[in-house]
Design a protein around this motif. Structure first.
Motif, PDB file in Angstrom:
ATOM      1  N   ASN A  38       0.791  -1.247   0.000  1.00  0.00           N
ATOM      2  CA  ASN A  38       0.000   0.000   0.000  1.00  0.00           C
ATOM      3  C   ASN A  38       0.812   1.280   0.000  1.00  0.00           C
TER       4      ASN A  38
ATOM      5  N   SER B  74      -3.053   0.726  -2.539  1.00  0.00           N
ATOM      6  CA  SER B  74      -3.630   2.067  -2.655  1.00  0.00           C
ATOM      7  C   SER B  74      -3.306   2.735  -3.984  1.00  0.00           C
TER       8      SER B  74
ATOM      9  N   MET C  41      -8.723  -2.450  -1.253  1.00  0.00           N
ATOM     10  CA  MET C  41      -8.302  -1.058  -1.370  1.00  0.00           C
ATOM     11  C   MET C  41      -7.951  -0.497  -0.002  1.00  0.00           C
ATOM     12  N   SER C  42      -6.740   0.034   0.143  1.00  0.00           N
ATOM     13  CA  SER C  42      -6.234   0.555   1.407  1.00  0.00           C
ATOM     14  C   SER C  42      -6.947   1.836   1.816  1.00  0.00           C
ATOM     15  N   THR C  43      -6.925   2.101   3.110  1.00  0.00           N
ATOM     16  CA  THR C  43      -7.425   3.381   3.620  1.00  0.00           C
ATOM     17  C   THR C  43      -6.651   4.557   3.049  1.00  0.00           C
ATOM     18  N   GLN C  44      -5.419   4.311   2.564  1.00  0.00           N
ATOM     19  CA  GLN C  44      -4.619   5.378   1.955  1.00  0.00           C
ATOM     20  C   GLN C  44      -5.298   5.981   0.729  1.00  0.00           C
ATOM     21  N   ALA C  45      -6.231   5.263   0.125  1.00  0.00           N
ATOM     22  CA  ALA C  45      -6.917   5.788  -1.062  1.00  0.00           C
ATOM     23  C   ALA C  45      -7.996   6.806  -0.695  1.00  0.00           C
TER      24      ALA C  45
ATOM     25  N   SER D 253      -6.495  10.397   6.278  1.00  0.00           N
ATOM     26  CA  SER D 253      -6.258   8.987   5.938  1.00  0.00           C
ATOM     27  C   SER D 253      -4.774   8.668   5.783  1.00  0.00           C
TER      28      SER D 253
END
Length: 406
Positions: free
Chosen positions: A68, A97, A116-120, A174
């Motif tokens: 990610n 991400s 899908m990562s929280t970074q997105a 995020s």
């Protein structure tokens, strides 16, 4: 309750993976030596990842590997080979991400499940629908969402939803932050955050360089960017009713004691809610139990309302440590009371200890006698990570956590 959500735990290394599963995690997330957002965790070599994957699958748990980072060109050279290897050994999913990394995964390992990562920073149902249309099976939502917003996304998009329920929060949206990169050249978006948001700041006037003025958010202190830790255990019924598929615990950099204590607490509460349904009533003993692991002061994040001043720690960025992690039980002999243990903090034979065991048992514990590994009787364990043999006054289990109140 219609379904029981997955409990997803952090695994910063192989030991933490095994502890998380022993205490009830349904899945763990981890990183190889590259491509993850926690480069300063021990992380997993390929041989360690294989061992962890085998252990997890043998115990009915899943393994998700983080890829990610927000990748730069040089990050991509070794990625296709690693993706093919992850698919070949049978990891359950990867967490991503970067759209470019998603494209590489689809090309190199089209059957590999992608989360899908929280970074997105997915904050709405349209974004969730888009990533679903790209073949992703799960969305780790941004932490800046309310429970009502999460519920609406779940109702409108047929995709698995994962949200954080416990652990450190980031003051940046995020986790997308350039502060560490700007100040010390360590890129948070490639896994190397120095956490400058936790530092203590003072103001310097240009013509008075040696005069430092404290930067007050209010009368209590100067830590204007340090977020409190997330804790949602008291309103898990609401999260379960919202249909969230996976409850994620933050903390790949945290200790074995943290992993065991937090996973155990959430495991016990989730199971009780599922069993009792509307008859469930929260027991505040779980607040006390969670406080026995290292933590900052707690906040409920954005679930109930937008995080305001009460979500920040203005007086300190330090952890609260009311209990000390003393030792980890490695092996237990057939009698159930004789064990090999590994010291994590200096302790003596006559000290009062508390024992947390897989399955949720918490009890007072007393060591009756102990020896070093050469067979010499000893009354203290002063050496870091000293391995020794001990006889307890009651039954113990592998991965039991010995701790004491400070």
């Amino acid at each position: 309750m219609k379904k029981k959500p997955e409990l997803l735990a952090p695994a910063g290394d192989l030991e933490k993976l095994k502890v998380a599963i022993a205490y009830g995690a349904n899945a763990v997330y981890l990183a190889g030596k590259n491509f993850g957002l926690r480069t300063r965790a021990t992380n997993f070599s390929e041989s360690e990842l294989l061992e962890g994957l085998y252990y997890a699958h043998q115990n009915g748990a899943r393994v998700y590997v983080t890829l990610n980072i927000l990748a730069h060109n040089e990050d991509l050279a070794e990625l296709p080979k690693f993706v093919r290897w992850l698919a070949a050994v049978g990891v359950d999913a990867v967490i991503v991400s970067d759209p470019g990394i998603i494209a590489i995964i689809k090309k190199e390992a089209p059957d590999l499940e992608i989360h899908m990562s929280t970074q997105a920073s997915v904050t709405n149902y349209a974004a969730a629908e888009f990533w679903k249309s790209q073949g992703l099976t799960r969305i780790v939502l941004a932490r800046e969402l309310s429970l009502d917003e999460i519920r609406e996304i779940k109702e409108k998009v047929e995709v698995e939803i994962e949200t954080f329920v416990h652990g450190a929060m980031c003051m940046s949206y995020s986790g997308r932050c350039l502060l560490s990169n700007f100040m010390v050249g360590r890129d948070a978006n490639r896994g190397d955050c120095a956490q400058p948001c936790r530092w203590k700041y003072k103001l310097v006037e240009e013509k008075r360089p040696n005069e430092h003025y404290p930067v007050y958010e209010d009368d209590h202190g100067t830590y204007i960017m340090s977020s409190k830790d997330l804790r949602t255990i008291e309103f898990l019924p609401d999260l379960m009713k919202a249909g969230i598929d996976s409850f994620k615990i933050e903390g790949r950099m945290k200790s074995v004691n943290y992993v065991a204590t937090v996973v155990n607490a959430y495991r016990q509460v989730i199971d009780e809610i599922y069993e009792k349904g509307d008859d469930y009533s929260f027991d505040e003993k779980w607040f006390d139990e969670l406080s026995k692991s290292s933590h900052r002061h707690f906040t409920s994040g954005f679930y109930k309302e937008k995080a305001g001043p009460s979500a920040q720690s203005y007086d300190s960025s330090h952890y609260v440590r009311d209990f000390e992690f003393v030792a980890l039980i490695r092996e237990v002999e057939e009698d159930g009371v004789t064990a090999i243990i590994e010291q994590r903090n200096n302790f003596n034979l006559d000290q009062k200890l508390e024992l947390l065991l897989p399955g949720g048992v918490v009890k007072d514990a007393k060591i009756l006698i102990m020896w070093d590994m050469e067979g010499n009787s000893i009354v203290s364990a002063p050496h870091p990570q000293q391995v020794l043999k001990a006889v307890f006054d009651s039954e113990v289990k592998p991965y039991g956590i010995l701790r004491r109140e400070k």
